[in-house]
Design an enzyme around this catalytic site. Structure first.
Site, PDB file in Angstrom:
ATOM      1  N   GLU A  50      -2.598  -9.008   2.824  1.00 34.67           N
ATOM      2  CA  GLU A  50      -3.055  -9.559   4.112  1.00 34.67           C
ATOM      3  C   GLU A  50      -4.568  -9.424   4.304  1.00 34.67           C
ATOM      4  OE1 GLU A  50      -2.560  -5.210   5.041  1.00 34.67           O
ATOM      5  OE2 GLU A  50      -1.628  -6.653   3.690  1.00 34.67           O
ATOM      6  N   HIS A  69      -3.741  -4.757  -0.501  1.00 37.30           N
ATOM      7  CA  HIS A  69      -3.315  -5.365   0.768  1.00 37.30           C
ATOM      8  C   HIS A  69      -3.387  -6.888   0.647  1.00 37.30           C
ATOM      9  CE1 HIS A  69      -3.107  -1.837   3.475  1.00 37.30           C
ATOM     10  NE2 HIS A  69      -4.011  -1.330   2.668  1.00 37.30           N
ATOM     11  N   CYS A  79       0.836  -1.208   0.000  1.00 37.77           N
ATOM     12  CA  CYS A  79       0.000   0.000   0.000  1.00 37.77           C
ATOM     13  C   CYS A  79       0.871   1.259   0.000  1.00 37.77           C
ATOM     14  CB  CYS A  79      -0.996  -0.043   1.154  1.00 37.77           C
ATOM     15  SG  CYS A  79      -2.323   1.171   0.963  1.00 37.77           S
TER      16      CYS A  79
END
Length: 202
Positions: free
Chosen positions: A185, A183, A79
């Site tokens: 994750e 992202h 990001c």
């Protein structure tokens, strides 16, 4: 077990990234210690927030990052972490980045689309790289950002369309520094596979 250091410079979603990497089988350390960073098998540059603040916070680690990158070991920016890898950003007035990848960070142009660009979007793989092994073209990943990366085709691994086409994943000329605007994750199984691939690269 691969030792992955998440650089702690005061801005970033460190815990969710850590959880994702641990799930991918890495030994994860959150640190701002230059020796810890330089001895890592892989390094993550996370980031949430404003570009100018992030660059101010990371300034003391700049030479450490340059030294690590020069070693040829893998680094992943996530990001804002990806945006910091570029030459400049226009967020908050023109600000210099880490200049690991040539290019600039620009605000999304005015349109009917909401800014920030938030939510799931499909990606287009424009060139192959080990970090995207097994990731299908058109996969959906999770974004939250108001600024986007503009770089050359040779430094773009993945593109995405949101009012304008932008680099959703980038790579340096040497191939060891990769950034994702999305992202991993927060991107479900696709994101977890990307983190596993990063750990395998280390």
């Amino acid at each position: 077990m691969k030792k992955i250091v998440i650089i702690d410079y005061g801005l970033g979603n460190l815990r969710s990234v850590r959880k994702g990497l641990e799930h991918a089988g890495a030994n994860v350390i959150i640190s701002s210690d230059p020796e810890e960073i330089k001895s890592a098998d892989g390094v993550i540059l996370p980031g949430v927030g404003a570009f100018r603040d992030a660059m101010k916070n990371v300034e003391s680690l700049r030479s450490t990052i340059d030294e690590y990158v020069a070693s040829g070991k893998p680094m992943l920016g996530i990001c804002l972490g990806q945006q910091m890898m570029l030459s400049t950003s226009e967020e908050g007035g023109l600000t210099e980045g880490l200049n690991l990848v040539k290019g600039q960070v620009l605000r999304f142009p005015h349109s009917d689309l909401k800014v920030p660009h938030m939510g799931w979007n499909s990606i287009k793989i424009t060139q192959q790289h080990p970090i995207f092994n097994g990731i299908n073209d058109g996969s959906f990943v999770y974004f939250v950002h108001s600024y986007y990366v503009d770089t050359t085709d040779k430094n773009t691994l993945i593109s995405c369309e949101y009012g304008t086409e932008f680099a959703a994943a980038i790579v340096n000329d040497a191939g060891n520094v990769v950034g994702t605007q999305f992202h991993p994750e927060k991107s479900g199984d696709t994101g977890l596979k990307i983190l596993k691939n990063f750990v395998a690269m280390c």
